[in-house]
Write a protein that holds these residues in place. Structure first.
Motif, mmCIF file in Angstrom:
data_model
loop_
_atom_site.group_PDB
_atom_site.id
_atom_site.type_symbol
_atom_site.label_atom_id
_atom_site.label_comp_id
_atom_site.label_asym_id
_atom_site.label_seq_id
_atom_site.Cartn_x
_atom_site.Cartn_y
_atom_site.Cartn_z
ATOM 1 N N GLY A 70 -14.673 -9.240 5.140
ATOM 2 C CA GLY A 70 -15.101 -10.727 4.557
ATOM 3 C C GLY A 70 -14.691 -10.620 3.021
ATOM 4 O O GLY A 70 -14.359 -11.531 2.177
ATOM 5 N N TYR A 71 -14.944 -9.483 2.402
ATOM 6 C CA TYR A 71 -14.688 -9.167 0.939
ATOM 7 C C TYR A 71 -13.526 -8.449 0.612
ATOM 8 O O TYR A 71 -13.463 -8.018 -0.578
ATOM 9 C CB TYR A 71 -15.884 -8.428 0.489
ATOM 10 N N SER A 72 -12.633 -8.289 1.543
ATOM 11 C CA SER A 72 -11.209 -7.720 1.227
ATOM 12 C C SER A 72 -10.205 -8.835 0.910
ATOM 13 O O SER A 72 -10.079 -9.515 1.743
ATOM 14 C CB SER A 72 -10.866 -6.677 2.299
ATOM 15 N N GLU A 73 -9.441 -8.351 -0.192
ATOM 16 C CA GLU A 73 -8.424 -9.200 -0.491
ATOM 17 C C GLU A 73 -7.221 -9.207 0.554
ATOM 18 O O GLU A 73 -6.317 -10.006 0.573
ATOM 19 C CB GLU A 73 -7.767 -8.772 -2.011
ATOM 20 N N HIS A 74 -7.434 -8.176 1.347
ATOM 21 C CA HIS A 74 -6.362 -7.739 2.352
ATOM 22 C C HIS A 74 -6.279 -9.149 3.557
ATOM 23 O O HIS A 74 -5.285 -9.446 4.190
ATOM 24 C CB HIS A 74 -6.204 -6.486 3.050
ATOM 25 N N THR A 107 -6.488 -12.183 2.840
ATOM 26 C CA THR A 107 -6.087 -13.260 2.365
ATOM 27 C C THR A 107 -4.594 -13.476 2.696
ATOM 28 O O THR A 107 -4.111 -14.498 2.449
ATOM 29 C CB THR A 107 -6.156 -13.280 0.852
ATOM 30 N N GLY A 108 -3.897 -12.248 2.952
ATOM 31 C CA GLY A 108 -2.613 -12.269 3.178
ATOM 32 C C GLY A 108 -1.763 -12.386 1.929
ATOM 33 O O GLY A 108 -0.530 -12.379 1.958
ATOM 34 N N LEU A 109 -2.438 -12.168 0.721
ATOM 35 C CA LEU A 109 -2.018 -12.209 -0.566
ATOM 36 C C LEU A 109 -1.625 -10.913 -1.180
ATOM 37 O O LEU A 109 -1.151 -10.658 -2.305
ATOM 38 C CB LEU A 109 -2.725 -13.272 -1.397
ATOM 39 N N SER A 110 -2.282 -9.906 -0.599
ATOM 40 C CA SER A 110 -2.115 -8.664 -1.338
ATOM 41 C C SER A 110 -1.418 -7.531 -0.320
ATOM 42 O O SER A 110 -1.435 -7.543 0.845
ATOM 43 C CB SER A 110 -3.791 -7.962 -1.432
ATOM 44 N N LEU A 111 -0.838 -6.641 -1.183
ATOM 45 C CA LEU A 111 0.063 -5.491 -0.673
ATOM 46 C C LEU A 111 -0.531 -4.378 -1.135
ATOM 47 O O LEU A 111 -0.508 -4.244 -2.516
ATOM 48 C CB LEU A 111 1.427 -6.009 -0.810
ATOM 49 N N ASP A 112 -0.507 -3.350 -0.297
ATOM 50 C CA ASP A 112 -0.469 -1.813 -0.924
ATOM 51 C C ASP A 112 0.899 -1.358 -1.037
ATOM 52 O O ASP A 112 1.467 -1.486 0.269
ATOM 53 C CB ASP A 112 -1.240 -1.017 -0.184
ATOM 54 N N ILE A 113 1.580 -1.247 -2.290
ATOM 55 C CA ILE A 113 2.932 -0.583 -2.441
ATOM 56 C C ILE A 113 3.105 0.493 -2.848
ATOM 57 O O ILE A 113 2.463 0.895 -3.884
ATOM 58 C CB ILE A 113 3.348 -1.796 -3.292
ATOM 59 N N PHE A 114 3.835 1.243 -2.020
ATOM 60 C CA PHE A 114 4.116 2.486 -2.750
ATOM 61 C C PHE A 114 5.675 2.700 -2.758
ATOM 62 O O PHE A 114 6.309 1.699 -2.666
ATOM 63 C CB PHE A 114 3.824 3.764 -1.725
ATOM 64 N N SER A 115 6.166 3.834 -2.903
ATOM 65 C CA SER A 115 7.900 3.773 -3.109
ATOM 66 C C SER A 115 8.186 5.001 -2.065
ATOM 67 O O SER A 115 7.542 5.786 -1.859
ATOM 68 C CB SER A 115 8.095 4.209 -4.426
ATOM 69 N N LYS A 116 9.377 5.197 -2.044
ATOM 70 C CA LYS A 116 10.224 6.116 -1.184
ATOM 71 C C LYS A 116 9.890 7.647 -1.592
ATOM 72 O O LYS A 116 9.659 8.398 -0.878
ATOM 73 C CB LYS A 116 11.703 5.804 -1.136
ATOM 74 N N LEU A 168 10.791 0.051 -3.080
ATOM 75 C CA LEU A 168 9.277 -0.291 -2.895
ATOM 76 C C LEU A 168 8.935 -0.076 -1.292
ATOM 77 O O LEU A 168 9.963 -0.480 -0.568
ATOM 78 C CB LEU A 168 9.049 -1.549 -3.292
ATOM 79 N N ILE A 169 7.986 0.396 -0.918
ATOM 80 C CA ILE A 169 7.519 0.374 0.515
ATOM 81 C C ILE A 169 6.140 -0.176 0.732
ATOM 82 O O ILE A 169 5.113 0.390 0.108
ATOM 83 C CB ILE A 169 7.621 1.820 0.904
ATOM 84 N N ILE A 170 6.033 -1.266 1.580
ATOM 85 C CA ILE A 170 4.735 -1.594 2.086
ATOM 86 C C ILE A 170 3.860 -0.807 2.850
ATOM 87 O O ILE A 170 4.596 -0.362 3.925
ATOM 88 C CB ILE A 170 4.887 -3.018 2.415
ATOM 89 N N ASN A 171 2.558 -0.514 2.636
ATOM 90 C CA ASN A 171 1.803 0.420 3.214
ATOM 91 C C ASN A 171 0.688 -0.230 4.104
ATOM 92 O O ASN A 171 0.219 0.031 5.038
ATOM 93 C CB ASN A 171 1.410 1.588 2.299
ATOM 94 N N SER A 172 0.122 -1.178 3.292
ATOM 95 C CA SER A 172 -0.691 -2.178 4.005
ATOM 96 C C SER A 172 -0.665 -3.421 3.491
ATOM 97 O O SER A 172 -0.333 -3.986 2.258
ATOM 98 C CB SER A 172 -2.122 -1.430 3.481
ATOM 99 N N SER A 173 -1.065 -4.565 4.441
ATOM 100 C CA SER A 173 -0.733 -5.863 4.089
ATOM 101 C C SER A 173 -1.895 -6.699 4.609
ATOM 102 O O SER A 173 -3.090 -6.466 4.345
ATOM 103 C CB SER A 173 0.612 -6.358 4.745
#
Ligand SMILES: [Zn+2]
Length: 321
Positions: free
Chosen positions: A231-235, A237-246, A195-200
């Motif tokens: 203000g309306y983005s879950e990002h 919150t620090g609780l959301s991640l955009d996750i991809f894979s290698k 798994l790879i984080i792309n946005s946090s």
């Protein structure tokens, strides 16, 4: 002697008469009470509701769910809509009038759809029913197109992400999210999924830049379809991640990846949910994003996974109520 016998007989006769009088009085009294009770019963709510067409079982349901409103039902036709609401799992009493109003606008919708939409504020237009996110709910807080964060909101437990988990620029997320992600990453890795984080975490200003870019080049409608307003983005919150894979690194191919299937089957065990699913676009207000995963804790994630509802619906019923 003869006289005495006569007295006895007389006495007996008067006793009999008394008994007969008492029996008649009894019957009279009994009938009277019955008539009285009958009149009294006909004045009860139950009798009136039965006359309107409610069954005894339905009356019990009304008494349990709608005690304060029963009187107003007595002057109306049988309220089938109300009864069907009480059969629904996610019915919220405070939303009753909004359910009615929304059903009037959408008589073709099922009752559960009416409840889903109203509970998640979808009887209002996006960005026009402004609610402050209750940050005291911690990792169960909600951000969507109704609930927003203040421009200066920043979680106080942001941590740097180790570069083994991402490509490109540095990433920060809330510690609670990070710990859960690391556990999930290890479990996936054991099954040869990288798994790879792309946005946090993204602060208000960063989200504003993203949104404004789209808005300035293609207009508000397009920008709203592709990004959340600041203000309306879950990002934020620090609780959301955009996750991809290698092996699958783009928004177009990730949904066909083994990593996505793995996440769908396992992410809830670590407290993550797929936040924006295709079948729930009208509830969440966002187009499907197979890569966007939100931390809500294992308990909520498990419930949401097993009951196939959105976090918005979960929040309305279990957190906000
Ligand atoms: Zn995202």
């Amino acid at each position: 002697m003869i006289n005495l016998k006569k007295t006895k007989l007389k006495l007996k006769k008067s006793v009999w008469i008394t008994i007969i009088i008492l029996i008649f009085l009894g019957i009279g009294l009994y009938a009277g009470i019955n008539i009285y009770q009958d009149i009294k019963y006909k004045k009860t709510d139950e009798y009136k509701l039965l006359q309107i067409g409610y069954t005894k079982e339905e009356i019990k349901i009304l008494e349990n769910n709608y005690k304060s409103g029963i009187k107003e039902l007595l002057t109306k036709e049988k309220d089938e809509f109300l009864l069907s609401l009480f059969n629904e799992k996610y019915y919220i009493a405070n939303n009753l009038n909004r359910y009615r109003d929304f059903f009037e606008l959408h008589p073709d919708y099922s009752i559960s759809k009416i409840i889903s939409y109203v509970n998640t504020n979808n009887d209002y237009d996006y960005y026009e029913h402004d609610l402050d996110t209750d940050i005291s709910k911690d990792y169960l807080l909600i951000v969507n197109k109704y609930y927003h964060l203040a421009s200066d909101y920043e979680p106080d437990d942001l941590v740097e992400v180790n570069n083994k988990y991402y490509y490109g620029e540095n990433h920060k997320i809330r510690e609670v999210t990070y710990n859960a992600f690391k556990n999930m990453w290890e479990a996936a890795n054991k099954e040869d999924i990288y798994l790879i984080i792309n946005s946090s975490y993204r602060n208000y200003e960063e989200q504003k830049a993203v949104y404004d870019d789209y808005k300035n080049s293609k207009g508000t409608t397009y920008a709203d379809s592709i990004a959340a307003r600041p203000g309306y983005s879950e990002h934020q919150t620090g609780l959301s991640l955009d996750i991809f894979s290698k092996t699958h690194t783009t928004t177009s191919n990730f949904k066909d990846s083994p990593a996505y299937i793995w996440l769908q089957n396992n992410a809830y065990k670590y407290g993550f949910i797929e936040r924006y699913q295709e079948e729930n676009e009208e509830i969440t207000g966002f187009s499907a994003e197979a890569w966007h995963w939100r931390y809500v804790g294992i308990e909520a994630a498990t419930y949401i996974h097993e009951n196939n509802i959105t976090f918005d619906e979960y929040y309305a019923y279990f957190i906000a109520k």
